[in-house]
Design a protein around this motif. Structure first.
Motif, mmCIF file in Angstrom:
data_model
loop_
_atom_site.group_PDB
_atom_site.id
_atom_site.type_symbol
_atom_site.label_atom_id
_atom_site.label_comp_id
_atom_site.label_asym_id
_atom_site.label_seq_id
_atom_site.Cartn_x
_atom_site.Cartn_y
_atom_site.Cartn_z
ATOM 1 N N GLY A 254 0.802 -1.209 0.000
ATOM 2 C CA GLY A 254 0.000 0.000 0.000
ATOM 3 C C GLY A 254 0.840 1.266 0.000
ATOM 4 O O GLY A 254 2.068 1.212 -0.095
ATOM 5 N N SER A 255 0.149 2.385 0.121
ATOM 6 C CA SER A 255 0.805 3.693 0.054
ATOM 7 C C SER A 255 0.356 4.583 1.199
ATOM 8 O O SER A 255 -0.769 4.451 1.712
ATOM 9 C CB SER A 255 0.474 4.391 -1.272
ATOM 10 N N LEU A 256 1.235 5.480 1.576
ATOM 11 C CA LEU A 256 0.937 6.538 2.536
ATOM 12 C C LEU A 256 1.682 7.783 2.103
ATOM 13 O O LEU A 256 2.732 7.699 1.463
ATOM 14 C CB LEU A 256 1.367 6.155 3.950
ATOM 15 N N ARG A 257 1.154 8.936 2.500
ATOM 16 C CA ARG A 257 1.832 10.200 2.239
ATOM 17 C C ARG A 257 1.977 10.946 3.559
ATOM 18 O O ARG A 257 0.995 11.258 4.220
ATOM 19 C CB ARG A 257 1.038 11.042 1.245
ATOM 20 N N LEU A 258 3.218 11.244 3.891
ATOM 21 C CA LEU A 258 3.509 12.025 5.095
ATOM 22 C C LEU A 258 3.711 13.485 4.708
ATOM 23 O O LEU A 258 4.241 13.784 3.644
ATOM 24 C CB LEU A 258 4.761 11.501 5.780
ATOM 25 N N SER A 259 3.276 14.360 5.607
ATOM 26 C CA SER A 259 3.470 15.792 5.421
ATOM 27 C C SER A 259 4.093 16.384 6.671
ATOM 28 O O SER A 259 3.840 15.912 7.788
ATOM 29 C CB SER A 259 2.134 16.496 5.159
ATOM 30 N N GLN B 225 6.033 10.689 -0.160
ATOM 31 C CA GLN B 225 5.099 9.739 -0.754
ATOM 32 C C GLN B 225 5.725 8.356 -0.684
ATOM 33 O O GLN B 225 6.813 8.144 -1.232
ATOM 34 C CB GLN B 225 4.811 10.114 -2.210
ATOM 35 N N MET B 226 5.068 7.457 -0.013
ATOM 36 C CA MET B 226 5.601 6.119 0.201
ATOM 37 C C MET B 226 4.702 5.111 -0.505
ATOM 38 O O MET B 226 3.537 4.957 -0.151
ATOM 39 C CB MET B 226 5.680 5.806 1.702
ATOM 40 N N ASN B 227 5.261 4.459 -1.509
ATOM 41 C CA ASN B 227 4.535 3.438 -2.269
ATOM 42 C C ASN B 227 5.181 2.079 -2.052
ATOM 43 O O ASN B 227 6.316 1.980 -1.584
ATOM 44 C CB ASN B 227 4.544 3.788 -3.750
ATOM 45 N N SER B 228 4.458 1.048 -2.407
ATOM 46 C CA SER B 228 4.958 -0.323 -2.291
ATOM 47 C C SER B 228 5.548 -0.576 -0.909
ATOM 48 O O SER B 228 6.651 -1.110 -0.763
ATOM 49 C CB SER B 228 6.018 -0.597 -3.368
ATOM 50 N N LEU B 229 4.808 -0.197 0.099
ATOM 51 C CA LEU B 229 5.300 -0.304 1.466
ATOM 52 C C LEU B 229 5.511 -1.754 1.874
ATOM 53 O O LEU B 229 4.772 -2.652 1.459
ATOM 54 C CB LEU B 229 4.340 0.380 2.430
ATOM 55 N N GLY C 115 13.148 4.267 -5.468
ATOM 56 C CA GLY C 115 12.174 3.697 -6.387
ATOM 57 C C GLY C 115 10.804 3.479 -5.778
ATOM 58 O O GLY C 115 9.836 3.215 -6.495
ATOM 59 N N ARG C 116 10.712 3.585 -4.457
ATOM 60 C CA ARG C 116 9.422 3.399 -3.779
ATOM 61 C C ARG C 116 8.934 4.676 -3.093
ATOM 62 O O ARG C 116 7.733 4.940 -3.078
ATOM 63 C CB ARG C 116 9.535 2.288 -2.725
ATOM 64 N N VAL D 247 3.156 -1.151 8.759
ATOM 65 C CA VAL D 247 2.848 -1.893 7.541
ATOM 66 C C VAL D 247 2.626 -3.344 7.918
ATOM 67 O O VAL D 247 3.543 -4.011 8.405
ATOM 68 C CB VAL D 247 3.969 -1.768 6.504
ATOM 69 N N SER D 248 1.434 -3.825 7.691
ATOM 70 C CA SER D 248 1.106 -5.212 8.036
ATOM 71 C C SER D 248 1.369 -6.133 6.854
ATOM 72 O O SER D 248 1.197 -5.747 5.694
ATOM 73 C CB SER D 248 -0.349 -5.311 8.469
#
Length: 113
Positions: A16-21, A79-83, A63-64, A111-112
């Motif tokens: 999954g993905s998350l976005r930190l600010s 932006q965190m993808n492919s966690l 890359g992620r 991340v589970s």
């Protein structure tokens, strides 16, 4: 007075993905970045970005993850993808001003598998 306010952490499944600010105020920040600390481990660099937009990443996130910033808002994003489960940690925003580092309060990312 410098303040850093982070948001965006949470629980996500692997892949999954998350976005930190991180919104900073009170100064002009030459470098902004994200670090993380997993339980029982030392804090480590995740990514940094200069005022001009030059970036640096830890090898394991290349890359992620993508770091970006809005200088007008003094805000840095991650932006965190492919966690992956190994990305689980407390994530801290860092902002450097006049050779001094300021830190946010941290936001938890889990991340589970």
């Amino acid at each position: 007075q410098v303040q850093l306010v982070e948001s965006g952490g949470g629980l996500v499944q692997a892949g999954g993905s998350l976005r930190l600010s991180c919104a900073a105020s009170g100064s002009i920040f030459s470098i902004m970045g994200w670090y993380r600390q997993a339980p029982g481990k030392q804090r480590e660099l995740v990514a940094t970005i200069t005022f001009g937009g030059s970036t640096n990443y830890q090898d394991s996130v290349k890359g992620r993850f993508t770091i970006s910033r809005d200088n007008a808002k003094s805000t840095v994003y991650l932006q965190m993808n492919s966690l992956k489960p190994e990305d689980t940690a407390d994530y801290y925003c860092d902002a450097r001003s006049f050779r001094r580092d300021y830190w946010g309060q941290g936001t938890q990312v889990t991340v589970s598998s």
